[in-house]
Each structure stands twice: as C-alpha cells, then as structure tokens.
Write an enzyme that holds these catalytic residues in place. Structure first.
Site, PDB file in Angstrom:
ATOM      1  N   PRO A   1      -7.379  18.883 -38.758  1.00 14.71           N
ATOM      2  CA  PRO A   1      -7.526  19.045 -40.197  1.00 14.71           C
ATOM      3  C   PRO A   1      -6.900  17.946 -41.036  1.00 14.71           C
ATOM      4  O   PRO A   1      -5.850  17.407 -40.703  1.00 14.71           O
ATOM      5  CB  PRO A   1      -6.819  20.379 -40.478  1.00 14.71           C
ATOM      6  CG  PRO A   1      -5.897  20.578 -39.336  1.00 14.71           C
ATOM      7  CD  PRO A   1      -6.580  19.956 -38.152  1.00 14.71           C
ATOM      8  N   ASN A   2      -7.585  17.661 -42.124  1.00 14.81           N
ATOM      9  CA  ASN A   2      -7.158  16.716 -43.167  1.00 14.81           C
ATOM     10  C   ASN A   2      -7.304  15.246 -42.769  1.00 14.81           C
ATOM     11  O   ASN A   2      -7.121  14.364 -43.599  1.00 14.81           O
ATOM     12  CB  ASN A   2      -5.724  16.999 -43.644  1.00 14.81           C
ATOM     13  CG  ASN A   2      -5.564  18.419 -44.157  1.00 14.81           C
ATOM     14  OD1 ASN A   2      -6.327  18.823 -45.021  1.00 14.81           O
ATOM     15  ND2 ASN A   2      -4.623  19.184 -43.624  1.00 14.81           N
TER      16      ASN A   2
ATOM     17  N   ARG B   1      -5.241  10.034 -48.323  1.00 12.20           N
ATOM     18  CA  ARG B   1      -4.151  10.959 -48.112  1.00 12.20           C
ATOM     19  C   ARG B   1      -2.860  10.221 -47.784  1.00 12.20           C
ATOM     20  O   ARG B   1      -2.815   9.506 -46.779  1.00 12.20           O
ATOM     21  CB  ARG B   1      -4.571  11.824 -46.922  1.00 12.20           C
ATOM     22  CG  ARG B   1      -3.557  12.783 -46.447  1.00 12.20           C
ATOM     23  CD  ARG B   1      -3.986  13.360 -45.101  1.00 12.20           C
ATOM     24  NE  ARG B   1      -3.016  14.350 -44.693  1.00 12.20           N
ATOM     25  CZ  ARG B   1      -2.789  14.713 -43.453  1.00 12.20           C
ATOM     26  NH1 ARG B   1      -3.507  14.184 -42.479  1.00 12.20           N
ATOM     27  NH2 ARG B   1      -1.879  15.603 -43.172  1.00 12.20           N
TER      28      ARG B   1
ATOM     29  N   TYR C   1       0.118   7.418 -43.736  1.00 12.88           N
ATOM     30  CA  TYR C   1      -1.004   7.328 -42.796  1.00 12.88           C
ATOM     31  C   TYR C   1      -1.801   6.025 -42.888  1.00 12.88           C
ATOM     32  O   TYR C   1      -2.704   5.809 -42.091  1.00 12.88           O
ATOM     33  CB  TYR C   1      -1.947   8.528 -42.997  1.00 12.88           C
ATOM     34  CG  TYR C   1      -1.262   9.850 -42.709  1.00 12.88           C
ATOM     35  CD1 TYR C   1      -0.783  10.147 -41.438  1.00 12.88           C
ATOM     36  CD2 TYR C   1      -1.072  10.803 -43.716  1.00 12.88           C
ATOM     37  CE1 TYR C   1      -0.143  11.341 -41.168  1.00 12.88           C
ATOM     38  CE2 TYR C   1      -0.438  12.004 -43.456  1.00 12.88           C
ATOM     39  CZ  TYR C   1       0.024  12.270 -42.181  1.00 12.88           C
ATOM     40  OH  TYR C   1       0.662  13.446 -41.913  1.00 12.88           O
TER      41      TYR C   1
ATOM     42  N   ASN D   1      -5.779  14.262 -31.677  1.00 16.34           N
ATOM     43  CA  ASN D   1      -4.835  14.327 -32.789  1.00 16.34           C
ATOM     44  C   ASN D   1      -5.061  15.694 -33.420  1.00 16.34           C
ATOM     45  O   ASN D   1      -5.987  15.872 -34.221  1.00 16.34           O
ATOM     46  CB  ASN D   1      -5.075  13.207 -33.796  1.00 16.34           C
ATOM     47  CG  ASN D   1      -4.015  13.212 -34.897  1.00 16.34           C
ATOM     48  OD1 ASN D   1      -3.264  14.177 -35.041  1.00 16.34           O
ATOM     49  ND2 ASN D   1      -3.960  12.148 -35.674  1.00 16.34           N
TER      50      ASN D   1
ATOM     51  N   ALA E   1      -2.109  19.093 -38.175  1.00 15.68           N
ATOM     52  CA  ALA E   1      -1.157  20.192 -38.403  1.00 15.68           C
ATOM     53  C   ALA E   1      -1.241  21.275 -37.315  1.00 15.68           C
ATOM     54  O   ALA E   1      -0.233  21.943 -37.026  1.00 15.68           O
ATOM     55  CB  ALA E   1      -1.387  20.796 -39.779  1.00 15.68           C
TER      56      ALA E   1
ATOM     57  N   HIS F   1       1.364  21.620 -34.505  1.00 14.66           N
ATOM     58  CA  HIS F   1       2.658  22.281 -34.693  1.00 14.66           C
ATOM     59  C   HIS F   1       2.544  23.801 -34.788  1.00 14.66           C
ATOM     60  O   HIS F   1       3.555  24.485 -34.910  1.00 14.66           O
ATOM     61  CB  HIS F   1       3.325  21.745 -35.969  1.00 14.66           C
ATOM     62  CG  HIS F   1       3.241  20.260 -36.103  1.00 14.66           C
ATOM     63  ND1 HIS F   1       3.797  19.404 -35.177  1.00 14.66           N
ATOM     64  CD2 HIS F   1       2.632  19.460 -37.039  1.00 14.66           C
ATOM     65  CE1 HIS F   1       3.534  18.147 -35.553  1.00 14.66           C
ATOM     66  NE2 HIS F   1       2.832  18.160 -36.659  1.00 14.66           N
TER      67      HIS F   1
ATOM     68  N   ASP G   1      -3.438  26.755 -25.259  1.00 16.73           N
ATOM     69  CA  ASP G   1      -4.094  27.504 -24.178  1.00 16.73           C
ATOM     70  C   ASP G   1      -5.424  26.853 -23.778  1.00 16.73           C
ATOM     71  O   ASP G   1      -5.752  26.781 -22.588  1.00 16.73           O
ATOM     72  CB  ASP G   1      -4.341  28.956 -24.606  1.00 16.73           C
ATOM     73  CG  ASP G   1      -3.071  29.790 -24.612  1.00 16.73           C
ATOM     74  OD1 ASP G   1      -2.033  29.322 -24.092  1.00 16.73           O
ATOM     75  OD2 ASP G   1      -3.107  30.926 -25.138  1.00 16.73           O
TER      76      ASP G   1
ATOM     77  N   GLU H   1      -2.146  13.068 -26.195  1.00 17.31           N
ATOM     78  CA  GLU H   1      -1.891  13.476 -27.582  1.00 17.31           C
ATOM     79  C   GLU H   1      -1.589  12.228 -28.413  1.00 17.31           C
ATOM     80  O   GLU H   1      -0.807  11.379 -27.977  1.00 17.31           O
ATOM     81  CB  GLU H   1      -0.687  14.422 -27.601  1.00 17.31           C
ATOM     82  CG  GLU H   1      -0.243  14.844 -28.993  1.00 17.31           C
ATOM     83  CD  GLU H   1       0.994  15.744 -28.970  1.00 17.31           C
ATOM     84  OE1 GLU H   1       1.480  16.097 -27.864  1.00 17.31           O
ATOM     85  OE2 GLU H   1       1.484  16.080 -30.057  1.00 17.31           O
TER      86      GLU H   1
ATOM     87  N   HIS I   1      -0.727  10.663 -32.540  1.00 16.14           N
ATOM     88  CA  HIS I   1      -0.462  10.831 -33.971  1.00 16.14           C
ATOM     89  C   HIS I   1      -0.359   9.447 -34.587  1.00 16.14           C
ATOM     90  O   HIS I   1       0.174   8.515 -33.957  1.00 16.14           O
ATOM     91  CB  HIS I   1       0.838  11.598 -34.219  1.00 16.14           C
ATOM     92  CG  HIS I   1       0.806  12.963 -33.618  1.00 16.14           C
ATOM     93  ND1 HIS I   1       0.137  14.011 -34.210  1.00 16.14           N
ATOM     94  CD2 HIS I   1       1.325  13.430 -32.460  1.00 16.14           C
ATOM     95  CE1 HIS I   1       0.246  15.072 -33.425  1.00 16.14           C
ATOM     96  NE2 HIS I   1       0.950  14.748 -32.362  1.00 16.14           N
ATOM     97  N   LEU I   2      -0.841   9.339 -35.801  1.00 18.26           N
ATOM     98  CA  LEU I   2      -0.716   8.078 -36.539  1.00 18.26           C
ATOM     99  C   LEU I   2       0.753   7.822 -36.871  1.00 18.26           C
ATOM    100  O   LEU I   2       1.267   6.714 -36.683  1.00 18.26           O
ATOM    101  CB  LEU I   2      -1.529   8.155 -37.834  1.00 18.26           C
ATOM    102  CG  LEU I   2      -3.043   8.309 -37.626  1.00 18.26           C
ATOM    103  CD1 LEU I   2      -3.682   9.016 -38.810  1.00 18.26           C
ATOM    104  CD2 LEU I   2      -3.683   6.956 -37.421  1.00 18.26           C
ATOM    105  N   SER I   3       1.408   8.848 -37.407  1.00 18.64           N
ATOM    106  CA  SER I   3       2.798   8.705 -37.847  1.00 18.64           C
ATOM    107  C   SER I   3       3.748   9.059 -36.707  1.00 18.64           C
ATOM    108  O   SER I   3       3.353   9.708 -35.728  1.00 18.64           O
ATOM    109  CB  SER I   3       3.053   9.629 -39.043  1.00 18.64           C
ATOM    110  OG  SER I   3       2.907  10.986 -38.669  1.00 18.64           O
TER     111      SER I   3
ATOM    112  N   ARG J   1      10.010  12.469 -39.020  1.00 23.19           N
ATOM    113  CA  ARG J   1       9.587  13.184 -40.227  1.00 23.19           C
ATOM    114  C   ARG J   1      10.253  14.570 -40.290  1.00 23.19           C
ATOM    115  O   ARG J   1      11.280  14.782 -39.670  1.00 23.19           O
ATOM    116  CB  ARG J   1       8.057  13.243 -40.268  1.00 23.19           C
ATOM    117  CG  ARG J   1       7.432  11.836 -40.287  1.00 23.19           C
ATOM    118  CD  ARG J   1       5.921  11.877 -40.363  1.00 23.19           C
ATOM    119  NE  ARG J   1       5.478  12.497 -41.600  1.00 23.19           N
ATOM    120  CZ  ARG J   1       4.242  12.951 -41.796  1.00 23.19           C
ATOM    121  NH1 ARG J   1       3.333  12.831 -40.841  1.00 23.19           N
ATOM    122  NH2 ARG J   1       3.917  13.525 -42.947  1.00 23.19           N
TER     123      ARG J   1
ATOM    124  N   ARG K   1       7.677  19.148 -37.825  1.00 21.99           N
ATOM    125  CA  ARG K   1       6.734  18.304 -37.072  1.00 21.99           C
ATOM    126  C   ARG K   1       7.298  17.886 -35.699  1.00 21.99           C
ATOM    127  O   ARG K   1       6.652  17.175 -34.950  1.00 21.99           O
ATOM    128  CB  ARG K   1       6.377  17.042 -37.868  1.00 21.99           C
ATOM    129  CG  ARG K   1       5.651  17.322 -39.153  1.00 21.99           C
ATOM    130  CD  ARG K   1       5.216  16.049 -39.852  1.00 21.99           C
ATOM    131  NE  ARG K   1       5.042  16.304 -41.275  1.00 21.99           N
ATOM    132  CZ  ARG K   1       3.924  16.796 -41.826  1.00 21.99           C
ATOM    133  NH1 ARG K   1       2.873  17.041 -41.079  1.00 21.99           N
ATOM    134  NH2 ARG K   1       3.859  17.021 -43.115  1.00 21.99           N
TER     135      ARG K   1
END
Ligand code: DQA
Length: 149
Positions: free
Chosen positions: A10-11, A18, A23, A74, A77, A80, A87, A98, A100-102, A107, A111
């Site tokens: 999401p997002n 954003r 990001y 990725n 949210a 977390h 599962d 896995e 993540h950009l950040s 943070r 997170r």
C-alpha cells in the site's frame, strides 16, 4: 523461464509525491523501469505489481508458488502488521527477499518489527530504488545456486 514476482504494497503507488524526503523522487513507474533494466542485465524475467489491498497481495503470493521462481516483496505498512502475509509467504516454497526503500530501523519504533523478515531469505533496506536492484542481484544468485535459473 518463470518470472520473479516483485510485489509492492500500500501507498507505493504514490512514490514521487509521497514524503519525497524519505522515499525519493522516483515514481513507481521509474522503479519498475529500473527493475526491468536490472532484470534484463541478469537474464531474468520480472512481473512487477503494486496493490493497496492486503488480500490481493496475499493472492499474488499464492499465485507465485506455481507461476514465479522467486518473490521480491515490499509489503510497505503490511510488513509491520500482517500475520496473514507472514503465513502466505511461509506457505509458498520459493526464494523470497524483503525490500524497503527507507532504512526502517532508523525510523519510528513501529517500523522495527517485520512479519516478513522471519520468512524471507534476506532483507535489504535503506538504499532507495537501489534496494530493488540489490534484491534482484541476491535472488538471481540464490536461483543460480539452486539450479533454478
Ligand atoms: C516502506 C517502509 C514502511 O515502513 C512503510 O510503511 C512503507 C514503505 C519502504 O519501502 O521504505 O510504506 O516499506
């Protein structure tokens, strides 16, 4: 050759607009183009997707079991929060990285926990769009070493 699924939560469709200080300026289309170029250089196919819906992300993980040779995810949210995503990834038996950009560990504390990490081969975060290229390098290496690429 089966593709590597690159699944975005999401997002992430709002990339570029954003929180660009966190990001970066790259849009999701730019990110897809970067992944396509990297995959081509590695001799891999990719299927790059984004959804704002938890159930759709889970359906794509299930689909990956038969249609993909690996997953780069990725979870945004949902990383977390989602036991369901944990599962689903545990249920499918293909290499998963896995991303993540950040740098999520630099943070907010909420997170710092990931439901994906325990069921991933490895985790790459904090390199902006380059996190995805590093993930492609990593997964290509796993696929080669297991004779699946
Ligand atoms: C993110 C980090 C997550 O904490 C956040 O919810 C995101 C993006 C990243 O790529 O840095 O949406 O996954």
């Amino acid at each position: 050759m089966k593709p590597i699924y690159i699944l975005n939560g999401p997002n992430l469709n709002l990339l570029g607009l954003r929180e660009p200080n966190v990001y970066g300026q790259e849009t999701i289309t730019d990110l897809e183009a970067r992944c396509l170029a990297k995959a081509k250089a590695l001799g891999q196919q990719i299927d790059f997707r984004q959804t704002n819906t938890e159930g759709e992300l889970i359906d794509w993980v299930h689909e990956a079991q038969s249609k993909a040779c690996g997953i780069i995810i990725n979870g945004a949210a949902y990383t977390h929060t989602s036991v369901a995503l944990h599962d689903a990834l545990k249920a499918v038996n293909i290499p998963t990285v896995e991303v993540h950009l950040s740098n999520v560990y630099a943070r907010e504390p909420f997170r710092h926990h990931s439901y994906i990490s325990p069921v991933a081969h490895g985790v790459i975060c904090g390199f902006g769009g380059q996190s995805y290229e590093l993930a492609l390098d990593g997964i290509a290496r796993i696929l080669k070493s297991t004779g699946k690429a």
